[in-house]
Design a protein around this motif. Structure first.
Motif, PDB file in Angstrom:
ATOM      1  N   TYR A 136       0.639  -1.301  -0.161  1.00 51.51           N
ATOM      2  CA  TYR A 136      -0.137   0.246  -0.062  1.00 51.51           C
ATOM      3  C   TYR A 136       0.859   1.200   0.075  1.00 51.51           C
ATOM      4  O   TYR A 136       1.842   1.343   0.782  1.00 51.51           O
ATOM      5  N   ALA A 137       0.715   1.980  -1.017  1.00 49.03           N
ATOM      6  CA  ALA A 137       1.595   3.259  -1.049  1.00 49.03           C
ATOM      7  C   ALA A 137       1.554   4.096   0.224  1.00 49.03           C
ATOM      8  O   ALA A 137       0.475   4.073   0.900  1.00 49.03           O
ATOM      9  N   SER A 138       2.705   4.604   0.719  1.00 43.05           N
ATOM     10  CA  SER A 138       2.905   5.280   1.777  1.00 43.05           C
ATOM     11  C   SER A 138       2.803   4.442   3.070  1.00 43.05           C
ATOM     12  O   SER A 138       2.867   4.918   4.097  1.00 43.05           O
ATOM     13  N   PHE A 139       2.650   3.076   3.042  1.00 42.92           N
ATOM     14  CA  PHE A 139       2.538   2.596   4.356  1.00 42.92           C
ATOM     15  C   PHE A 139       3.451   1.602   4.444  1.00 42.92           C
ATOM     16  O   PHE A 139       3.934   0.898   3.540  1.00 42.92           O
ATOM     17  N   HIS A 140       4.120   1.444   5.676  1.00 42.51           N
ATOM     18  CA  HIS A 140       5.349   0.592   5.992  1.00 42.51           C
ATOM     19  C   HIS A 140       4.961  -0.369   6.921  1.00 42.51           C
ATOM     20  O   HIS A 140       3.977  -0.353   7.739  1.00 42.51           O
ATOM     21  N   SER A 141       5.757  -1.430   6.846  1.00 40.47           N
ATOM     22  CA  SER A 141       5.341  -2.667   8.150  1.00 40.47           C
ATOM     23  C   SER A 141       6.598  -2.276   8.696  1.00 40.47           C
ATOM     24  O   SER A 141       7.796  -2.050   8.430  1.00 40.47           O
ATOM     25  N   VAL A 142       6.187  -2.373  10.193  1.00 38.67           N
ATOM     26  CA  VAL A 142       7.377  -2.153  11.412  1.00 38.67           C
ATOM     27  C   VAL A 142       7.476  -3.180  12.309  1.00 38.67           C
ATOM     28  O   VAL A 142       6.687  -3.636  12.879  1.00 38.67           O
ATOM     29  N   PHE A 143       8.850  -3.635  12.277  1.00 36.80           N
ATOM     30  CA  PHE A 143       9.265  -4.931  13.245  1.00 36.80           C
ATOM     31  C   PHE A 143       9.483  -4.397  14.358  1.00 36.80           C
ATOM     32  O   PHE A 143      10.442  -3.296  14.676  1.00 36.80           O
ATOM     33  N   ILE A 144       8.882  -4.857  15.598  1.00 35.22           N
ATOM     34  CA  ILE A 144       9.539  -4.392  16.816  1.00 35.22           C
ATOM     35  C   ILE A 144      10.393  -5.752  17.286  1.00 35.22           C
ATOM     36  O   ILE A 144       9.647  -7.008  17.438  1.00 35.22           O
ATOM     37  N   SER A 145      11.633  -5.604  17.580  1.00 38.07           N
ATOM     38  CA  SER A 145      12.265  -6.568  18.060  1.00 38.07           C
ATOM     39  C   SER A 145      12.056  -7.062  19.603  1.00 38.07           C
ATOM     40  O   SER A 145      11.962  -6.125  20.196  1.00 38.07           O
ATOM     41  N   LEU A 146      12.027  -8.368  19.547  1.00 38.17           N
ATOM     42  CA  LEU A 146      11.982  -9.149  20.716  1.00 38.17           C
ATOM     43  C   LEU A 146      13.377  -9.866  21.317  1.00 38.17           C
ATOM     44  O   LEU A 146      13.491 -10.935  21.977  1.00 38.17           O
ATOM     45  N   LYS A 147      14.474  -9.153  20.776  1.00 36.23           N
ATOM     46  CA  LYS A 147      15.767  -9.595  20.992  1.00 36.23           C
ATOM     47  C   LYS A 147      16.416  -8.551  21.827  1.00 36.23           C
ATOM     48  O   LYS A 147      17.098  -7.565  21.324  1.00 36.23           O
ATOM     49  N   LYS A 148      16.132  -8.644  23.020  1.00 35.17           N
ATOM     50  CA  LYS A 148      16.787  -7.539  24.137  1.00 35.17           C
ATOM     51  C   LYS A 148      18.066  -7.910  24.812  1.00 35.17           C
ATOM     52  O   LYS A 148      17.831  -9.079  25.081  1.00 35.17           O
ATOM     53  N   GLU A 149      18.653  -6.856  25.286  1.00 37.29           N
ATOM     54  CA  GLU A 149      19.941  -7.457  26.154  1.00 37.29           C
ATOM     55  C   GLU A 149      19.415  -8.228  27.136  1.00 37.29           C
ATOM     56  O   GLU A 149      18.697  -7.695  27.852  1.00 37.29           O
ATOM     57  N   ASN A 150      20.101  -9.184  27.318  1.00 34.49           N
ATOM     58  CA  ASN A 150      19.909 -10.013  28.548  1.00 34.49           C
ATOM     59  C   ASN A 150      18.620 -10.576  28.542  1.00 34.49           C
ATOM     60  O   ASN A 150      18.211 -10.898  29.888  1.00 34.49           O
ATOM     61  N   VAL A 151      17.663 -10.608  27.781  1.00 34.50           N
ATOM     62  CA  VAL A 151      16.416 -11.304  27.741  1.00 34.50           C
ATOM     63  C   VAL A 151      16.264 -12.552  26.769  1.00 34.50           C
ATOM     64  O   VAL A 151      16.736 -12.140  25.540  1.00 34.50           O
ATOM     65  N   ALA A 152      15.479 -13.491  27.217  1.00 38.96           N
ATOM     66  CA  ALA A 152      15.557 -14.509  26.222  1.00 38.96           C
ATOM     67  C   ALA A 152      14.983 -14.105  25.055  1.00 38.96           C
ATOM     68  O   ALA A 152      13.924 -13.298  24.785  1.00 38.96           O
ATOM     69  N   PRO A 153      15.369 -14.762  23.939  1.00 39.77           N
ATOM     70  CA  PRO A 153      14.730 -14.358  22.473  1.00 39.77           C
ATOM     71  C   PRO A 153      13.338 -14.585  22.390  1.00 39.77           C
ATOM     72  O   PRO A 153      12.938 -15.665  22.708  1.00 39.77           O
ATOM     73  N   GLY A 154      12.521 -13.796  22.132  1.00 41.75           N
ATOM     74  CA  GLY A 154      11.018 -14.150  21.926  1.00 41.75           C
ATOM     75  C   GLY A 154      10.236 -13.719  23.001  1.00 41.75           C
ATOM     76  O   GLY A 154       8.772 -13.583  23.242  1.00 41.75           O
ATOM     77  N   ASP A 155      10.941 -13.469  24.258  1.00 42.98           N
ATOM     78  CA  ASP A 155      10.078 -13.017  25.513  1.00 42.98           C
ATOM     79  C   ASP A 155       9.359 -11.564  25.446  1.00 42.98           C
ATOM     80  O   ASP A 155      10.201 -10.719  24.727  1.00 42.98           O
ATOM     81  N   ILE A 156       8.322 -11.488  25.909  1.00 44.32           N
ATOM     82  CA  ILE A 156       7.763 -10.347  26.012  1.00 44.32           C
ATOM     83  C   ILE A 156       7.047 -10.035  27.340  1.00 44.32           C
ATOM     84  O   ILE A 156       6.062 -10.996  27.822  1.00 44.32           O
ATOM     85  N   SER A 157       7.087  -8.977  27.946  1.00 43.48           N
ATOM     86  CA  SER A 157       6.305  -8.709  29.186  1.00 43.48           C
ATOM     87  C   SER A 157       5.119  -7.949  28.929  1.00 43.48           C
ATOM     88  O   SER A 157       4.601  -7.624  27.891  1.00 43.48           O
ATOM     89  N   ALA A 158       4.285  -8.322  29.980  1.00 43.73           N
ATOM     90  CA  ALA A 158       2.680  -7.973  30.163  1.00 43.73           C
ATOM     91  C   ALA A 158       2.774  -6.367  29.842  1.00 43.73           C
ATOM     92  O   ALA A 158       2.052  -5.754  29.085  1.00 43.73           O
ATOM     93  N   GLU A 159       3.586  -5.599  30.462  1.00 47.48           N
ATOM     94  CA  GLU A 159       3.861  -4.239  30.036  1.00 47.48           C
ATOM     95  C   GLU A 159       4.061  -3.791  28.808  1.00 47.48           C
ATOM     96  O   GLU A 159       3.320  -3.104  28.176  1.00 47.48           O
ATOM     97  N   GLU A 160       5.174  -4.375  28.026  1.00 47.06           N
ATOM     98  CA  GLU A 160       5.278  -4.402  26.660  1.00 47.06           C
ATOM     99  C   GLU A 160       4.062  -4.545  25.708  1.00 47.06           C
ATOM    100  O   GLU A 160       3.905  -4.018  24.710  1.00 47.06           O
ATOM    101  N   MET A 161       3.295  -5.759  26.242  1.00 47.13           N
ATOM    102  CA  MET A 161       2.233  -6.072  25.475  1.00 47.13           C
ATOM    103  C   MET A 161       1.137  -5.005  25.423  1.00 47.13           C
ATOM    104  O   MET A 161       0.698  -4.619  24.612  1.00 47.13           O
TER     105      MET A 161
END
Ligand code: SF4
Lengths: 147, 556
Positions: B336-361
């Motif tokens: 779609y013109a002018s629209f982008h897909s944005v990735f939010i990384s769940l690879k954070k320092e010293n956190v298990a890959p793929g983990d997401i906290s309730a606050e982040e959700m």
């Protein structure tokens, strides 16, 4: 006609989970099919007079469900029995796969093949929404009938 | 996004009632452990190393903000405040109490979610391309097809007790981001010379202890026959797949033992019995499903308090550079013109890959509402995606992500590691995996270096079951147990795209103390060997072979 050795087109009766030679013997039209049967040509030899019993020793043996389907797809319209220690949770799926009756194997403790028909439990037609894979026929919709 | 019909909702509600009943019977001693196992697994519930783990289905990775908020609530109320995004686009909660699971499922059903068939020997959650419906290069949006398959597979009365688990993936693009060749059935939407849409069908792919690349079973399956043909495949597998040895029970073993020709013939025989039957998909049915996917809401006007500043006036240079860097790394143009897909990384320092906290959700749910029509997706690389964000809103979105600590600029970099739960959670594990991922991430922290290394895909599994997909990592790491000690095998040159390839073993396993150092050496060697920044790791490996990498790891 049963598969007590008289019809080579039908599965080998030696595979039966109960003793075919016990008093009374199997009813004349009973075809006993182990769930692990590899061939399928016998399905084409079935007539509406047969009563087909598919049995398994494990409640999580999924082949039973596919065999039920296969037998119905081949237009078998007679009584189709799933024999095994199935959980109440599974009876709905058995009915949806074309089985008309369930036979708890424990009810055959006396080894009497003749007891088969006496211990059948009719499978009720499932209540929930239809599934695209359901296979009901008038013959396996036995909710109001008795064995 | 797909909206439930009354029938869908009824089915999910009924399943909650049924599982409550099954759990009660188990806790009362009316069901044995043996009897309860397939019932709970079919409903996504594992007994893990420390506690029951529940895997919740996110069909083809698509979520709305309401669902994400519910997941946050579940994380707080029933778990330890976080969840874990899996490589098959689902979410897991690792610290549950069995007796609370029926209540949790009832909460989930309020937002059209469930855990049905996320585990056990049945047809699992259907996965797809995380860019489905927004990729300009796609032949057709695969999501309605995933949904058609999902409805057919859900509680399919014939296929709830298969010889083993069964995974199906669908892509609508030539660029395979769903690893369809690593699935029991892989489906690719294609067009024939007459411009009709149909499916290329692959069968017998899979990883695990016997990794196999899927084989072509049907060059062009007309779309109306999709379900009949899938049913034929499943029926052959259910009847003939091995049940005497769980390690030989996947369909890949059956396909290999029969040979693809004979297997194809058996499938075709079963297909002919049911083709043109009630599973045939009519145009009306297909359109009906497509119509239940609500059109994406394109947020083009933001509340006045959000300062878009698209031209960048008044921004500082470091701010502008950091934003541009994030935009280049973490966003993609959509169809779609002018629209982008944005990735939010769940690879954070010293956190298990793929983990997401309730606050982040919760924060992400708010950002999805504000910027992306309330939609969020999960990706195979254990990240999240806001599918459609207007170009003018990228900057304020980035600022908001910065505030919440979710603007990590490491998508498709060496930090973007896939890793299984390993010894930290899994009762089958030989070794740890999460700490290995964190150690490797910590060796590459310079943003410029990350960028220059490009997309090196590292995948880690804590045992041969290969949940971390190590076979198809550019660099794969497999944890092995040697007399009670943790060792690690390295494979190189695997890839998970349309040219899916299994990696080659580098040599003897390396010890726990050396694994992250060895991986760093391999990466630095690649930097020296590659012909230019555009030559990817697997391409370099293909060209130079194992020897130069062996030299840096084993000193040979
Ligand atoms: S790969 Fe092994 S250790 Fe990792 S999650 Fe799977 S079973 Fe557990």
């Amino acid at each position: 006609m049963g598969n007590s050795g008289t019809d080579p087109a039908l599965p080998d009766p030696a595979q039966m989970p109960f003793t075919p030679s016990s008093p009374g013997g199997p009813p004349p039209d009973l075809v006993v099919v182990p769930s692990h049967i590899e061939t399928r040509s016998w399905i084409d030899a079935l007539t509406p007079d047969h009563c087909v019993l598919v049995y398994t020793e494990r409640f999580d043996d999924g082949r039973v469900f596919s065999l039920g389907r296969q037998i119905r797809i081949a237009s078998f319209s007679g009584r189709l029995i799933a024999a095994g220690e199935f959980l109440p949770d599974q009876l709905d799926s058995l009915a949806r796969c074309g089985f008309s009756h369930h036979l708890p194997l424990s009810s055959l403790a006396d080894g009497s093949a003749g007891a088969v028909l006496e211990n059948l439990v009719a499978l009720p037609r499932p209540a929930g929404p239809d599934h695209p894979g359901d296979h009901f026929t008038p013959e396996n919709d036995m909710s109001s009938s008795t064995p | 996004m797909y909206q439930y019909s009354q029938t869908d909702q009824h089915l999910v509600d009924q399943r909650v009632v049924q599982f409550r009943n099954q759990t009660d019977r188990y806790l009362n001693g009316d069901l044995s452990e043996d009897q309860f196992r397939p019932l709970r697994l079919m409903n996504g519930l594992y007994i893990q190393r420390y506690a029951p783990m529940l895997r919740i289905a996110i069909p083809y990775g698509e979520l709305n903000s309401r669902q994400l908020r519910m997941l946050a609530r579940i994380a707080r109320q029933y778990d330890r405040g976080y969840g874990h995004i899996t490589t098959r686009q689902n979410i897991q909660f690792n610290w549950l109490k069995l007796e609370q699971v029926p209540d949790l499922l009832a909460d989930l059903s309020l937002v059209q979610m469930h855990a049905i068939q996320t585990s056990g020997n049945c047809i699992r959650n259907i996965t797809s391309d995380h860019l489905a419906g927004i990729d300009a290069a796609e032949i057709e949006d695969p999501r309605p097809w995933c949904e058609i398959i999902r409805q057919w597979a859900t509680l399919h009365p014939e296929f709830l007790y298969l010889p083993r688990k069964f995974k199906i993936a669908v892509t609508g693009s030539e660029n395979d981001r769903a690893a369809i060749l690593a699935h029991d059935i892989g489906l690719r939407l294609v067009r024939n010379p007459g411009q009709e849409t149909g499916f290329q069908v692959f069968v017998g792919g899979g990883l695990g202890r016997t990794p196999v690349v899927g084989k072509l079973l049907h060059e062009f399956l007309p779309k109306h026959h999709l379900l009949s043909y899938l049913e034929a495949i499943l029926r052959v597998y259910n009847l003939h797949g091995r049940r005497d040895n769980k390690y030989k029970a996947r369909i890949k073993i059956l396909v290999n033992s029969m040979g693809i020709q004979a297997f194809g013939q058996a499938v075709n025989d079963r297909f002919q019995e049911i083709r043109d039957g009630k599973l045939t998909l009519t145009d009306d049915r297909i359109e009906q499903i497509k119509s239940r996917f609500a059109r994406p809401v394109m947020n083009v006007s933001l509340p006045a308090r959000i300062h878009c500043n698209p031209a960048g006036a008044g921004r500082t240079v470091p701010d502008r550079d950091a934003f541009e860097n994030w935009k280049a790394q973490n966003t993609l143009r959509s169809k779609y013109a002018s629209f982008h897909s944005v990735f939010i990384s769940l690879k954070k320092e010293n956190v298990a890959p793929g983990d997401i906290s309730a606050e982040e959700m919760d924060v992400l749910a708010g950002l999805a509402d504000r910027y992306s029509g309330g939609l969020v997706r999960t990706t195979h690389r254990q990240n999240l995606l806001l599918p459609l964000v207007h170009a003018d809103h990228l900057y304020p979105l980035w600022k908001d992500l910065q505030k919440s600590g979710q603007s990590n600029t490491n998508i498709q970099t060496v930090q973007d590691i896939i890793c299984c739960p390993g010894l930290e959670f899994c009762s089958l594990a030989n070794t740890t995996s999460i700490p290995i991922a964190i150690e490797i991430q910590n060796r590459f922290t310079d943003p410029l270096e990350l960028k220059s290394l490009g997309d090196i895909q590292i995948k880690i599994s804590g045992c041969m079951n290969a949940c971390g997909h190590h076979h198809i990592g550019h660099i794969g790491i497999l944890g092995v147990d040697k007399k009670g000690e943790q060792w690690f095998q390295i494979t190189l040159g695997g890839r998970a795209d349309q040219n899916l390839k299994l990696g080659t073993r580098l040599g003897p396993a390396v010890s726990r103390d050396h694994i992250s150092g060895c991986v760093e050496s391999v990466i630095r060697q690649y930097l020296k060997l590659r012909s230019g920044p555009d030559e990817t790791f697997p391409d370099t490996f293909e060209r130079v072979g194992l020897t130069p990498f062996k030299e840096v790891v084993y000193g040979q």
